[in-house]
Design a protein around this motif. Structure first.
Motif, short mmCIF file in Angstrom:
data_model
loop_
_atom_site.label_atom_id
_atom_site.label_comp_id
_atom_site.label_asym_id
_atom_site.label_seq_id
_atom_site.Cartn_x
_atom_site.Cartn_y
_atom_site.Cartn_z
N ILE A 1 5.17 9.57 -4.06
CA ILE A 1 4.96 8.31 -5.09
C ILE A 1 6.35 8.37 -5.99
CG2 ILE A 1 4.06 9.83 -7.05
CD1 ILE A 1 2.27 7.43 -7.64
N ASN A 2 6.82 7.05 -5.95
CA ASN A 2 8.01 7.00 -6.82
C ASN A 2 7.71 6.75 -8.11
OD1 ASN A 2 10.31 6.06 -7.72
ND2 ASN A 2 11.22 4.66 -5.93
N LEU A 3 8.00 7.64 -9.17
CA LEU A 3 7.61 7.61 -10.55
C LEU A 3 8.58 6.41 -11.11
CD1 LEU A 3 6.77 11.14 -11.82
CD2 LEU A 3 5.55 9.20 -10.90
N GLU A 4 9.72 6.03 -10.73
CA GLU A 4 10.87 5.17 -11.40
C GLU A 4 10.18 3.70 -11.11
OE1 GLU A 4 14.78 5.59 -10.10
OE2 GLU A 4 14.82 7.82 -10.76
N THR A 5 9.42 3.44 -10.29
CA THR A 5 8.82 2.24 -9.94
C THR A 5 7.02 2.14 -9.81
OG1 THR A 5 8.88 2.64 -7.53
CG2 THR A 5 10.68 1.52 -8.32
N LEU A 6 6.74 3.03 -10.70
CA LEU A 6 5.18 3.44 -10.73
C LEU A 6 4.36 2.04 -11.38
CD1 LEU A 6 2.87 5.45 -10.22
CD2 LEU A 6 3.15 6.23 -12.52
N ASP A 7 3.37 1.79 -10.41
CA ASP A 7 2.53 0.63 -10.90
C ASP A 7 1.13 1.06 -10.28
OD1 ASP A 7 2.27 0.12 -8.20
OD2 ASP A 7 3.60 -1.67 -8.47
N LEU A 8 0.26 0.17 -10.71
CA LEU A 8 -1.12 0.51 -10.66
C LEU A 8 -1.57 0.66 -8.96
CD1 LEU A 8 -3.13 -1.56 -13.29
CD2 LEU A 8 -3.25 0.87 -12.99
N ALA A 9 -0.99 -0.43 -8.21
CA ALA A 9 -1.03 -0.38 -6.97
C ALA A 9 -0.48 1.10 -6.26
CB ALA A 9 -0.19 -1.38 -6.24
N GLN A 10 0.55 1.57 -6.68
CA GLN A 10 1.13 2.89 -6.00
C GLN A 10 0.27 3.75 -6.59
OE1 GLN A 10 5.24 3.99 -6.27
NE2 GLN A 10 5.49 1.96 -6.80
N LEU A 11 -0.39 3.65 -7.48
CA LEU A 11 -0.88 4.75 -8.41
C LEU A 11 -2.49 5.01 -7.50
CD1 LEU A 11 -1.33 7.00 -10.60
CD2 LEU A 11 -2.25 5.27 -12.07
N PHE A 12 -3.01 3.87 -7.09
CA PHE A 12 -4.17 3.96 -6.55
C PHE A 12 -4.28 4.55 -5.20
CE2 PHE A 12 -7.12 1.84 -3.41
CZ PHE A 12 -8.61 2.25 -4.12
N SER A 13 -3.15 4.21 -4.37
CA SER A 13 -2.84 4.92 -3.05
C SER A 13 -2.42 6.02 -3.26
CB SER A 13 -1.40 3.89 -2.36
OG SER A 13 -1.74 2.37 -2.44
N PHE A 14 -1.80 6.70 -4.10
CA PHE A 14 -1.38 8.36 -4.36
C PHE A 14 -2.88 8.78 -4.57
CE2 PHE A 14 -0.30 11.52 -7.36
CZ PHE A 14 0.36 12.14 -6.65
N LEU A 15 -3.67 8.57 -5.30
CA LEU A 15 -4.76 9.07 -5.71
C LEU A 15 -5.92 8.87 -4.59
CD1 LEU A 15 -5.00 7.83 -9.33
CD2 LEU A 15 -4.63 10.07 -8.69
N GLN A 16 -5.80 7.94 -3.77
CA GLN A 16 -6.70 7.89 -2.58
C GLN A 16 -6.40 8.89 -1.58
OE1 GLN A 16 -9.59 6.29 -3.46
NE2 GLN A 16 -9.65 5.54 -1.43
#
Length: 205
Positions: free
Chosen positions: A124-139
């Motif tokens: 996951i790229n914390l510099e561009t973190l958004d809800l969509a990235q967060l959901f994919s990461f958690l999944q």
């Protein structure tokens, strides 16, 4: 840096007792005090201050070892770390810098004596973190175990500090420390990771 040079420092280690014995053996002429706890609290900080001002003709080493240092307790230590009594040295032993305040880390050199352990590559790229990235990461990490979650927590903390994109206040640092504590207590890893990531997203600049 010589990790066994007698000076105040932070030592990162996963072998607290062994590291303490190494210090005592290396500096056998010094007077040692060891304050050890899973959670380093305000009462422990007060004990540190009391012991620091005990009179002694010998070099004095006060070792503080804990898995987690609470932000309030760390703030109680700031003044004495900055202006220690004569012949007094402080060594903070913990397993990760993630839960240490920036003000503590800026006052003491850090020596890494941890055993070599698996490094987790963040997906996951914390510099561009958004809800969509967060959901994919958690999944992608919904079935991780507690050990993997702890490694991810440390990796997220390091990357958040490196990126400069987050408000690294006491509340966020406490969230990292609390996440490790919850994992130690047996909380579901995916729940802990989800909670941490949402808190992290809230503090994105």
């Amino acid at each position: 840096m010589d990790e066994m040079q007698l000076r105040s420092k932070i030592i990162l280690t996963d072998r607290f007792d062994e590291t303490f014995e190494q210090l005592k053996e290396r500096f056998s002429e010094a007077l040692f005090y060891h304050i050890s706890a899973d959670d380093f609290l305000v009462e422990h900080a007060k004990e540190v201050v009391d012991r620091a001002y005990l009179t002694s003709d010998r070099e004095k080493v006060i070792v503080l070892s804990a898995k987690r240092f609470t932000p309030i307790a760390q703030n109680k230590l700031l003044k004495i770390l900055e202006e220690p009594p004569s012949k007094t040295h402080f060594i903070l032993m913990t397993s990760t810098k993630a839960g240490l305040l920036t003000t503590i880390r800026s006052r003491l050199p850090v020596v890494d004596m941890t055993s070599s352990k698996e490094e987790i590559q963040l997906t996951i790229n914390l510099e561009t973190l958004d809800l969509a990235q967060l959901f994919s990461f958690l999944q992608a990490n919904r079935r991780i175990d507690a050990k993997e979650a702890a490694l991810l927590t440390e990796a997220l903390a390091k990357e958040a500090m490196r990126s400069g994109k987050y408000r690294l206040d006491e509340a966020l640092l406490e969230t990292f420390a609390e996440s490790i504590r919850l994992l130690d207590m047996g909380s579901p890893p995916h729940f802990v990771l989800t909670r941490l990531c949402l808190k992290l997203l809230e503090r994105k600049i």
